[in-house]
Design a protein around this motif. Sequence first.
Motif, PDB file in Angstrom:
ATOM      1  N   LYS A  52      40.690 -20.223 -29.651  1.00 30.01           N
ATOM      2  CA  LYS A  52      41.294 -19.504 -28.699  1.00 30.01           C
ATOM      3  C   LYS A  52      40.098 -18.368 -28.642  1.00 30.01           C
ATOM      4  O   LYS A  52      39.258 -17.373 -29.151  1.00 30.01           O
ATOM      5  CB  LYS A  52      42.598 -19.464 -28.534  1.00 30.01           C
ATOM      6  CG  LYS A  52      43.459 -20.276 -29.236  1.00 30.01           C
ATOM      7  CD  LYS A  52      44.604 -19.592 -29.627  1.00 30.01           C
ATOM      8  CE  LYS A  52      45.483 -20.229 -30.076  1.00 30.01           C
ATOM      9  NZ  LYS A  52      45.444 -19.818 -31.856  1.00 30.01           N
ATOM     10  N   PRO A  53      39.615 -17.625 -26.975  1.00 32.20           N
ATOM     11  CA  PRO A  53      39.602 -16.414 -26.481  1.00 32.20           C
ATOM     12  C   PRO A  53      39.514 -15.158 -27.667  1.00 32.20           C
ATOM     13  O   PRO A  53      38.881 -14.566 -28.004  1.00 32.20           O
ATOM     14  CB  PRO A  53      39.242 -16.065 -25.445  1.00 32.20           C
ATOM     15  CG  PRO A  53      39.699 -17.768 -24.753  1.00 32.20           C
ATOM     16  CD  PRO A  53      40.586 -18.484 -26.266  1.00 32.20           C
ATOM     17  N   GLU A  54      40.861 -15.160 -28.194  1.00 37.73           N
ATOM     18  CA  GLU A  54      41.115 -13.526 -28.241  1.00 37.73           C
ATOM     19  C   GLU A  54      40.627 -14.229 -30.185  1.00 37.73           C
ATOM     20  O   GLU A  54      40.683 -13.009 -30.900  1.00 37.73           O
ATOM     21  CB  GLU A  54      42.338 -14.210 -28.907  1.00 37.73           C
ATOM     22  CG  GLU A  54      43.647 -14.948 -29.448  1.00 37.73           C
ATOM     23  CD  GLU A  54      44.069 -15.669 -28.582  1.00 37.73           C
ATOM     24  OE1 GLU A  54      44.931 -16.490 -28.870  1.00 37.73           O
ATOM     25  OE2 GLU A  54      43.464 -16.258 -27.284  1.00 37.73           O
ATOM     26  N   ASP A  55      40.009 -14.724 -30.910  1.00 35.62           N
ATOM     27  CA  ASP A  55      39.638 -15.905 -32.075  1.00 35.62           C
ATOM     28  C   ASP A  55      37.641 -14.943 -31.799  1.00 35.62           C
ATOM     29  O   ASP A  55      37.736 -14.403 -33.215  1.00 35.62           O
ATOM     30  CB  ASP A  55      39.460 -16.611 -32.317  1.00 35.62           C
ATOM     31  CG  ASP A  55      41.039 -16.781 -32.337  1.00 35.62           C
ATOM     32  OD1 ASP A  55      41.753 -16.282 -32.481  1.00 35.62           O
ATOM     33  OD2 ASP A  55      41.070 -18.182 -32.428  1.00 35.62           O
ATOM     34  N   TYR A  56      37.440 -14.381 -31.118  1.00 33.22           N
ATOM     35  CA  TYR A  56      37.165 -14.153 -31.189  1.00 33.22           C
ATOM     36  C   TYR A  56      36.227 -12.605 -30.714  1.00 33.22           C
ATOM     37  O   TYR A  56      37.324 -11.917 -30.468  1.00 33.22           O
ATOM     38  CB  TYR A  56      35.243 -15.256 -29.384  1.00 33.22           C
ATOM     39  CG  TYR A  56      35.650 -16.299 -30.003  1.00 33.22           C
ATOM     40  CD1 TYR A  56      34.211 -16.508 -30.410  1.00 33.22           C
ATOM     41  CD2 TYR A  56      36.038 -17.075 -29.432  1.00 33.22           C
ATOM     42  CE1 TYR A  56      34.696 -17.980 -30.921  1.00 33.22           C
ATOM     43  CE2 TYR A  56      36.067 -18.584 -28.963  1.00 33.22           C
ATOM     44  CZ  TYR A  56      35.158 -19.563 -29.828  1.00 33.22           C
ATOM     45  OH  TYR A  56      34.919 -20.487 -29.770  1.00 33.22           O
ATOM     46  N   LEU A  57      34.700 -11.901 -31.522  1.00 31.25           N
ATOM     47  CA  LEU A  57      34.735 -10.650 -31.488  1.00 31.25           C
ATOM     48  C   LEU A  57      33.162 -10.599 -31.005  1.00 31.25           C
ATOM     49  O   LEU A  57      32.261 -11.934 -30.847  1.00 31.25           O
ATOM     50  CB  LEU A  57      34.598 -10.204 -33.245  1.00 31.25           C
ATOM     51  CG  LEU A  57      35.659 -10.052 -34.115  1.00 31.25           C
ATOM     52  CD1 LEU A  57      34.999  -9.608 -35.341  1.00 31.25           C
ATOM     53  CD2 LEU A  57      36.415  -9.166 -33.178  1.00 31.25           C
ATOM     54  N   ASP A  61      30.619  -6.323 -32.741  1.00 27.16           N
ATOM     55  CA  ASP A  61      32.054  -5.249 -33.887  1.00 27.16           C
ATOM     56  C   ASP A  61      31.734  -6.085 -34.809  1.00 27.16           C
ATOM     57  O   ASP A  61      32.217  -5.676 -36.171  1.00 27.16           O
ATOM     58  CB  ASP A  61      32.988  -5.678 -33.110  1.00 27.16           C
ATOM     59  CG  ASP A  61      33.670  -5.041 -32.125  1.00 27.16           C
ATOM     60  OD1 ASP A  61      32.845  -3.943 -31.764  1.00 27.16           O
ATOM     61  OD2 ASP A  61      34.630  -5.487 -30.526  1.00 27.16           O
TER      62      ASP A  61
END
Length: 71
Positions: A52-57, A61
């Motif tokens: 999911k997009p929120e899994d990526y950094l 970072d």
Amino acid sequence: MRQLTVTIPDDFYETFISFFKHVPDVSIDENVESEIPLWQQEMVLERMKNAKPEDYLPVEDALKELDKKWL
């Protein structure tokens, strides 16, 4: 003795191999398999598909986190 990995165009392959077969002490391994096992490639593709997009950094970072851990 040194080892070398070469990527060449398909149409130059036969010429390349025929040249190096005549060089003394050269061994040619034409059955080179991928260094990454198929099961691991499939696992990575599955994880990428389910990410999911929120899994990526952001890369910045991620590099900071690595620096904290290893430096």
